[in-house]
Scaffold this motif. Sequence first.
Motif, PDB file in Angstrom:
ATOM      1  N   UNK A 120      -1.251   3.657  -7.211  1.00 38.66           N
ATOM      2  CA  UNK A 120      -0.743   4.109  -5.916  1.00 38.66           C
ATOM      3  C   UNK A 120      -1.176   3.067  -4.884  1.00 38.66           C
ATOM      4  N   UNK A 121      -0.221   2.583  -4.092  1.00 39.84           N
ATOM      5  CA  UNK A 121      -0.536   1.598  -3.044  1.00 39.84           C
ATOM      6  C   UNK A 121       0.051   2.066  -1.734  1.00 39.84           C
ATOM      7  N   UNK A 122      -0.651   1.775  -0.649  1.00 39.62           N
ATOM      8  CA  UNK A 122      -0.173   2.152   0.676  1.00 39.62           C
ATOM      9  C   UNK A 122      -0.889   1.328   1.724  1.00 39.62           C
ATOM     10  N   UNK A 123      -0.339   1.372   2.923  1.00 43.46           N
ATOM     11  CA  UNK A 123      -1.003   0.818   4.096  1.00 43.46           C
ATOM     12  C   UNK A 123      -1.171   1.965   5.079  1.00 43.46           C
ATOM     13  N   UNK A 124      -2.206   1.889   5.869  1.00 44.78           N
ATOM     14  CA  UNK A 124      -2.494   2.968   6.800  1.00 44.78           C
ATOM     15  C   UNK A 124      -2.834   2.443   8.172  1.00 44.78           C
TER      16      UNK A 124
END
Length: 129
Positions: A120-124
């Motif tokens: 799982x990859x994301x930017x916040x």
Amino acid sequence: TPHFSLSEFSCRDGAPYPAEWIDDRLRPLCLVLEAIRDACDRSVTILSGYRTPAHNRRIGGARRSQHLEGRAADIQVPTIPPARVHQVALELMAAGRIRVGGLGLYGTFVHVDVRLGRLARWTGSRADG
């Protein structure tokens, strides 16, 4: 592990890291963090490790956060921008040196977790861990 202590992963509300999770959750996480530390040739600061449900709610953490399961750490590496730390983790994964389940890039830190399953990859946008 050589560079991380159990107390660094205690909840910021004072609750200790659950002893029953040390071998199967914390140790794999620390081995990933050791590899990132070695690759960056710098210490790694743990901003947030384990979180109790109450603390997670108080800081606006995700409802199903891996911090609640003791499998996650929000980290900073002194003098290295979070985007570079994130890239180092991706490079270590590509080389087969670490196995990461979740990798998040934020403005001032990187989230690393060892959940099972697909990455799982994301930017916040949160400024803190």
